[in-house]
Design a protein around this motif. Structure first.
Motif, mmCIF file in Angstrom:
data_model
loop_
_atom_site.group_PDB
_atom_site.id
_atom_site.type_symbol
_atom_site.label_atom_id
_atom_site.label_comp_id
_atom_site.label_asym_id
_atom_site.label_seq_id
_atom_site.Cartn_x
_atom_site.Cartn_y
_atom_site.Cartn_z
ATOM 1 N N ALA A 449 -29.479 -31.529 102.491
ATOM 2 C CA ALA A 449 -29.921 -31.761 103.796
ATOM 3 C C ALA A 449 -29.132 -32.589 104.574
ATOM 4 O O ALA A 449 -29.174 -32.469 105.782
ATOM 5 C CB ALA A 449 -31.539 -32.366 103.625
ATOM 6 N N LEU A 452 -26.122 -30.884 105.710
ATOM 7 C CA LEU A 452 -26.334 -30.007 106.905
ATOM 8 C C LEU A 452 -26.846 -30.767 108.228
ATOM 9 O O LEU A 452 -27.004 -29.992 108.986
ATOM 10 C CB LEU A 452 -27.204 -28.859 106.428
ATOM 11 C CG LEU A 452 -27.021 -28.175 105.099
ATOM 12 C CD1 LEU A 452 -27.679 -27.042 104.912
ATOM 13 C CD2 LEU A 452 -25.300 -27.427 105.316
ATOM 14 N N GLY A 453 -27.188 -32.020 108.068
ATOM 15 C CA GLY A 453 -27.717 -32.742 109.338
ATOM 16 C C GLY A 453 -29.107 -32.339 109.520
ATOM 17 O O GLY A 453 -29.711 -32.430 110.760
ATOM 18 N N ILE A 454 -29.914 -32.052 108.366
ATOM 19 C CA ILE A 454 -31.292 -31.719 108.589
ATOM 20 C C ILE A 454 -31.920 -32.933 108.504
ATOM 21 O O ILE A 454 -32.613 -33.470 107.521
ATOM 22 C CB ILE A 454 -31.773 -30.722 107.513
ATOM 23 C CG1 ILE A 454 -30.969 -29.579 107.524
ATOM 24 C CG2 ILE A 454 -33.384 -30.266 107.647
ATOM 25 C CD1 ILE A 454 -31.139 -28.462 106.372
ATOM 26 N N LEU A 455 -32.126 -33.447 109.718
ATOM 27 C CA LEU A 455 -32.749 -34.827 109.870
ATOM 28 C C LEU A 455 -33.847 -34.814 110.654
ATOM 29 O O LEU A 455 -34.274 -33.963 111.339
ATOM 30 C CB LEU A 455 -31.614 -35.832 110.586
ATOM 31 C CG LEU A 455 -30.331 -35.734 109.904
ATOM 32 C CD1 LEU A 455 -29.500 -36.540 110.762
ATOM 33 C CD2 LEU A 455 -30.489 -36.456 108.223
ATOM 34 N N TYR A 458 -36.411 -31.914 112.254
ATOM 35 C CA TYR A 458 -35.951 -30.766 111.308
ATOM 36 C C TYR A 458 -36.204 -31.006 109.782
ATOM 37 O O TYR A 458 -36.642 -30.038 108.931
ATOM 38 C CB TYR A 458 -34.578 -30.683 111.594
ATOM 39 C CG TYR A 458 -34.056 -29.968 112.854
ATOM 40 C CD1 TYR A 458 -35.172 -29.179 113.857
ATOM 41 C CD2 TYR A 458 -33.013 -30.405 113.459
ATOM 42 C CE1 TYR A 458 -34.702 -28.930 115.029
ATOM 43 C CE2 TYR A 458 -32.623 -29.914 114.904
ATOM 44 C CZ TYR A 458 -33.622 -29.310 115.628
ATOM 45 O OH TYR A 458 -33.203 -29.080 116.902
ATOM 46 N N TRP A 462 -38.554 -28.153 107.622
ATOM 47 C CA TRP A 462 -37.779 -27.269 106.899
ATOM 48 C C TRP A 462 -38.068 -27.763 105.566
ATOM 49 O O TRP A 462 -37.920 -27.052 104.280
ATOM 50 C CB TRP A 462 -36.650 -27.028 107.244
ATOM 51 C CG TRP A 462 -36.439 -26.069 108.540
ATOM 52 C CD1 TRP A 462 -36.010 -26.768 109.750
ATOM 53 C CD2 TRP A 462 -36.676 -24.694 108.750
ATOM 54 N NE1 TRP A 462 -35.977 -25.635 110.673
ATOM 55 C CE2 TRP A 462 -36.516 -24.811 110.008
ATOM 56 C CE3 TRP A 462 -37.493 -24.041 107.821
ATOM 57 C CZ2 TRP A 462 -36.963 -23.500 110.643
ATOM 58 C CZ3 TRP A 462 -37.713 -22.587 108.566
ATOM 59 C CH2 TRP A 462 -37.629 -22.514 109.672
ATOM 60 N N LEU A 463 -38.012 -29.284 105.097
ATOM 61 C CA LEU A 463 -37.777 -29.585 103.874
ATOM 62 C C LEU A 463 -39.486 -30.087 103.351
ATOM 63 O O LEU A 463 -39.720 -29.747 102.350
ATOM 64 C CB LEU A 463 -37.282 -30.963 103.586
ATOM 65 C CG LEU A 463 -35.948 -30.834 102.806
ATOM 66 C CD1 LEU A 463 -34.849 -29.632 103.391
ATOM 67 C CD2 LEU A 463 -35.058 -31.938 102.832
ATOM 68 N N TRP B 71 -23.743 -35.962 107.140
ATOM 69 C CA TRP B 71 -23.824 -34.995 108.248
ATOM 70 C C TRP B 71 -22.704 -35.126 109.264
ATOM 71 O O TRP B 71 -22.647 -34.204 110.100
ATOM 72 C CB TRP B 71 -25.371 -34.866 108.778
ATOM 73 C CG TRP B 71 -25.533 -36.277 109.416
ATOM 74 C CD1 TRP B 71 -25.702 -36.540 110.645
ATOM 75 C CD2 TRP B 71 -26.565 -37.141 108.800
ATOM 76 N NE1 TRP B 71 -26.321 -37.903 110.896
ATOM 77 C CE2 TRP B 71 -26.920 -38.358 109.519
ATOM 78 C CE3 TRP B 71 -26.918 -37.541 107.422
ATOM 79 C CZ2 TRP B 71 -27.276 -39.498 109.240
ATOM 80 C CZ3 TRP B 71 -27.679 -38.636 107.041
ATOM 81 C CH2 TRP B 71 -27.994 -39.479 108.037
ATOM 82 N N PHE B 85 -31.975 -24.621 99.141
ATOM 83 C CA PHE B 85 -33.377 -25.131 99.035
ATOM 84 C C PHE B 85 -34.141 -24.055 98.496
ATOM 85 O O PHE B 85 -34.287 -22.974 98.850
ATOM 86 C CB PHE B 85 -33.790 -25.299 100.434
ATOM 87 C CG PHE B 85 -33.125 -26.256 101.272
ATOM 88 C CD1 PHE B 85 -32.925 -27.629 100.958
ATOM 89 C CD2 PHE B 85 -32.195 -25.820 102.153
ATOM 90 C CE1 PHE B 85 -32.376 -28.448 101.636
ATOM 91 C CE2 PHE B 85 -31.321 -26.956 103.032
ATOM 92 C CZ PHE B 85 -31.616 -27.964 102.470
ATOM 93 N N HIS B 87 -37.530 -23.569 98.133
ATOM 94 C CA HIS B 87 -38.704 -23.057 98.616
ATOM 95 C C HIS B 87 -38.415 -22.394 100.057
ATOM 96 O O HIS B 87 -39.276 -22.040 100.735
ATOM 97 C CB HIS B 87 -39.311 -24.401 99.020
ATOM 98 C CG HIS B 87 -38.798 -25.481 100.051
ATOM 99 N ND1 HIS B 87 -37.578 -26.015 99.572
ATOM 100 C CD2 HIS B 87 -39.099 -25.693 101.375
ATOM 101 C CE1 HIS B 87 -37.349 -26.852 100.693
ATOM 102 N NE2 HIS B 87 -38.160 -26.580 101.777
ATOM 103 N N PRO B 100 -29.228 -27.256 112.111
ATOM 104 C CA PRO B 100 -30.119 -27.891 111.327
ATOM 105 C C PRO B 100 -31.654 -27.911 111.583
ATOM 106 O O PRO B 100 -32.462 -28.170 110.764
ATOM 107 C CB PRO B 100 -29.917 -29.368 111.349
ATOM 108 C CG PRO B 100 -29.060 -29.535 112.650
ATOM 109 C CD PRO B 100 -28.359 -28.219 112.944
ATOM 110 N N ARG B 148 -20.430 -22.237 108.112
ATOM 111 C CA ARG B 148 -20.349 -23.520 108.788
ATOM 112 C C ARG B 148 -19.060 -23.707 109.297
ATOM 113 O O ARG B 148 -19.146 -24.897 110.345
ATOM 114 C CB ARG B 148 -20.713 -24.535 107.629
ATOM 115 C CG ARG B 148 -22.203 -24.672 107.265
ATOM 116 C CD ARG B 148 -22.413 -25.964 106.420
ATOM 117 N NE ARG B 148 -22.612 -27.212 107.554
ATOM 118 C CZ ARG B 148 -22.282 -28.182 107.070
ATOM 119 N NH1 ARG B 148 -21.949 -28.709 106.208
ATOM 120 N NH2 ARG B 148 -22.608 -29.106 108.134
#
Lengths: 560, 204
Positions: A449, A452-455, A458, A462-463, B71, B85, B87, B100, B148
């Motif tokens: 995460a 991928l910059g999932i912060l 987000y 998603w998490l 990131w 992931f 899930h 993201p 990516r």
């Protein structure tokens, strides 16, 4: 080739670390401030009174002594029964009805005290099933539910299942190799206890004892309904009487302080020894190995579990059997609904915001505690999880009652306060449900995460949300249920003319409207059932397209 | 071009400190060799930003990147396992690499579908990683890494434990990326991986 600046990803909404830290920190601080405000007003009210004159009073010394005595006795009996039941359940991991019994044991957590009490009265009261049976077997017995008997019985009814589930969890999380070894060596009896069971139970016992003690020490509805006289009054009830009937705020404050000192020092001891206390049982997969037994042990265990199940079931059955006629429309809608429906509305008005608030507070403080760095900011969020146990609701309520007394004009303001306090009281339990799923993200998931910059938003979307939707629903159901069944804070702030469901039930019990009381009890149970089923339905993941097997379903805890 | 200069790292406790010095140019693959515990994964973790070095610097095109968050760095990591992931379904897993918050353009959605089709995973978009074989999961991870479009790939034993067909497929995908100018760092036990992919070797 582009320079590093161009690799900066799209900024996720709310991705500044402050968003994770400050809301929770501020809420936790507000919570602590509210508690401080309540305690401060208590202290200033108590100043008007000389402590020695109160402590010199025989009545009050009696109250303190009785509170300690009944709580101690309740803890001992609850834990003893829980231990026997947990060992029997751990020993027999498969038998028909085991899951049902476990569900029944979890029910005690959300079952409103006042409902259970009405069921207990139907079984053990003067006209109860049990009493009738006893009359048959031993005529001329001197069984009387009201007083210490009833109080301890009700406390065991509530706390033995809770303690049993937590002990069972400890026994079931035994390390596999140790259990295998015990199986191979043929350990049983004392040595099985010494080598396997005691080491597993030892870490949970102090927290568990403190929890059960706190719950018994501060129980209110049970004493109010089953106490049956000034000789069996507890601090909590004495506070209530001082506030509502004698208008003696100084004495109420002093009593509240005594209660706070006892509960507070107990939890301090638990914290000092850095013991992790579990409030809620978790479900997990258990490993079991066949263990050597005594002849007849299985039979004894079956007997024990049978009696225990009966002990838990009888009051519930009594509520259903006696409540159904009161609710069932024979010719037209029974007149009870004229009182029931407005009371339901009031109850939901208080309970739904309380539950939602508890979940939000819990999520934000958990998020903040992940982010917090300093020693103070680190502890602040976890404080919210224990503060409600150290400062009992009635103590907090008393403080705020005294503080807001002149301006507490209409009942709406009182309800807001009740909702807030109820929400806060639910936080420890809600936290317990949410903590695991929120904190147990594995390292590789978090690293991905990050890369991928999932912060920020987000990350939540998603998490966390996919994993948390079911725990959140369950936590919400717990929070709403606890508040819906509250008969403590509401007694302090509510007005008898506009009762909530538990208040209505209490009034009906007090005026011997047995049939209506049973009806209200059943109604309240049905409300809880509706809340739990609705929330678990809604939170179930959407059906997968193309009928593919859902591999993860088995890994998720299958909560009620 | 990646430059790692006097990069020092030590885990807490009585462990020896490592120091790394290396450089990789665009379109080049550097294979890192060494026994397990020799610091291969540590090096890749430091470059990705999962670990913080005690000293030294990491430069990309002459700009320091060791101060950036994971990131913000121009890298994508692929590990031996746990790249996805669990899930979330395959499509979402890949899509989150492109945005993201999964706000994808139609073009990006098409690109994901095409990449899945090209690697024989057509129709697997709605499955979760748990329903896929190890080789399929690894292909998904590589698709995400490729889509990516980051100029540096960090490969930490990505082929270990896979069947020969899948390995051939992954080798093909990686060689294609290399031809597009992507720089790679490959940590692998397997001599065949290095023989096919690597231009240079570096022993730890």
């Amino acid at each position: 080739m582009p320079s590093p600046a161009e690799f900066a990803p799209l900024r996720a909404p709310l991705s500044h670390p402050g968003w994770q830290l400050w809301p929770g920190l501020l809420l936790a601080a507000a919570f602590v401030a509210l508690a401080g405000l309540g305690l401060g007003s208590l202290l200033s009210a108590a100043e008007e009174l000389n402590p020695s004159s109160v402590l010199g009073s025989r009545y009050l010394r009696g109250v303190v002594a009785f509170t300690l005595w009944q709580a101690g006795l309740s803890v001992l009996l609850s834990l003893a029964l829980a231990l026997a039941v947990a060992r029997a359940l751990a020993r027999h991991p498969h038998f028909p009805g085991r899951t049902l019994l476990l569900r029944l044991m979890e029910l005690s957590l959300v079952l409103p005290t006042i409902v259970a009490v009405s069921g207990i009265i139907s079984v053990y009261g003067r006209q109860g099933w049990f009493t009738g049976l006893l009359e048959h077997v031993a005529p001329g017995h001197s069984w009387n539910l009201y007083g210490l008997n009833g109080i301890v019985l009700a406390h065991v009814f509530f706390n033995a299942p809770l303690a049993g589930r937590i002990m069972l969890q400890a026994l079931e999380s035994l390390p596999e190799p140790r259990l295998r070894m015990a199986s191979q060596l043929g350990l049983r009896g004392w040595w099985l206890w010494r080598a396997v069971e005691w080491p597993a139970l030892k870490p949970v016992l102090p927290g568990l004892s403190a929890l059960v003690f706190t719950l018994c020490f501060t129980s209110f509805a049970i004493i109010m309904t089953l106490g049956g006289g000034p000789s069996s009054t507890t601090l909590e009830v004495a506070i209530y009487q001082a506030l509502r009937f004698e208008f003696d705020f100084a004495q109420a404050a002093l009593l509240a302080i005594i209660q706070l000192l006892i509960c507070g020092s107990l939890w301090l001891v638990v914290f000092r020894s850095r013991l992790d206390s579990t409030l809620l049982p978790n479900r997990r997969f258990a490993f079991s190995a066949p263990l050597k037994t005594w002849p007849g042990l299985a039979l004894a265990n079956a007997l024990l579990l049978g009696i225990f199940a009966l002990f838990l079931l009888a009051p519930l059955a009594a509520i259903v059997v006696r409540g159904l006629p009161a609710l069932w429309p024979v010719h037209s809608l029974p007149p009870v609904y004229q009182q029931l429906l407005p009371a339901t509305g009031r109850s939901l008005l208080i309970a739904l915001p309380a539950g939602a608030g508890a979940v939000i507070l819990a999520l934000l403080t958990l998020a903040a505690s992940q982010k917090a760095q300093g020693p103070l900011t680190r502890t602040l969020p976890s404080v919210t999880g224990y503060l409600p146990l150290v400062v009992p609701p009635l103590v907090l309520g008393t403080g705020l009652f005294i503080l807001l007394r002149p301006s507490l004009g209409n009942s709406a303001q009182g309800w807001v306060l009740v909702s807030v306090i109820n929400g806060l009281m639910a936080v420890p339990f809600v936290l317990q449900v949410l903590r695991g799923p929120l904190n147990n993200q594995d390292k590789s998931t978090l690293q991905q995460a990050d890369q991928l910059g999932i912060l920020g938003w987000y990350r939540w979307r998603w998490l966390y949300w996919p994993r948390l939707r079911r725990p959140v629903a369950l936590a919400l159901a717990y929070g709403v249920a606890l508040s819906l069944g509250d008969f403590g804070v509401i007694a302090l702030f509510g007005s008898p003319g506009e009762p909530t469901l538990p208040m209505l039930l209490y009034q009906q019990l007090g005026s011997y409207q047995v049939a209506n009381a049973a009806g209200t009890g059943l109604w309240l149970l049905l409300c809880l059932l509706a809340i739990f089923t609705t929330l678990t339905r809604v939170s179930r993941p959407a059906p997968r397209p193309r009928g593919q097997p859902q591999m993860l379903a088995g890994a998720e805890p299958d909560h009620a | 071009m990646l430059d790692v200069r006097q990069l020092q790292f030590r885990y807490s406790g009585p462990t020896p400190a490592w120091e790394f010095n290396l450089s990789v140019t665009a379109g080049e693959c550097l294979a890192i060799r060494g026994a397990s515990g020799s610091g291969k994964s540590t090096l890749l973790g430091l470059i990705a930003g999962f670990l913080q070095p005690q000293r030294g610097e990491i430069l990309w095109q002459g700009h320091p990147i060791h101060t950036l968050k994971p990131w913000q760095r121009p890298v994508t990591s692929v590990f031996q396992e746990h790249n996805l992931f669990e899930h979330l379904d395959v499509f979402t897993n890949i899509g989150l690499g492109l945005h993201p918050g999964l706000q994808l353009s139609d073009l990006q959605k098409q690109a994901i579908d095409q990449a899945l089709t090209r690697t024989g995973l057509s129709g697997f978009g709605r499955r979760r990683p748990g329903e896929l074989s190890g080789g399929q999961r690894q292909r998904v991870a590589l698709i995400r890494a490729i889509l990516r479009r980051q100029p540096l790939l960090l490969l930490d034993e990505p082929m270990t434990g896979l069947d020969p067909d899948t390995r051939t497929e992954l080798h093909r995908m990686l060689l294609e990326e290399k031809a597009h100018g992507v720089a790679m760092l490959l940590a692998s036990h397997d001599p065949e991986d290095s023989k096919i992919l690597a231009d240079r070797h570096w022993n730890l």
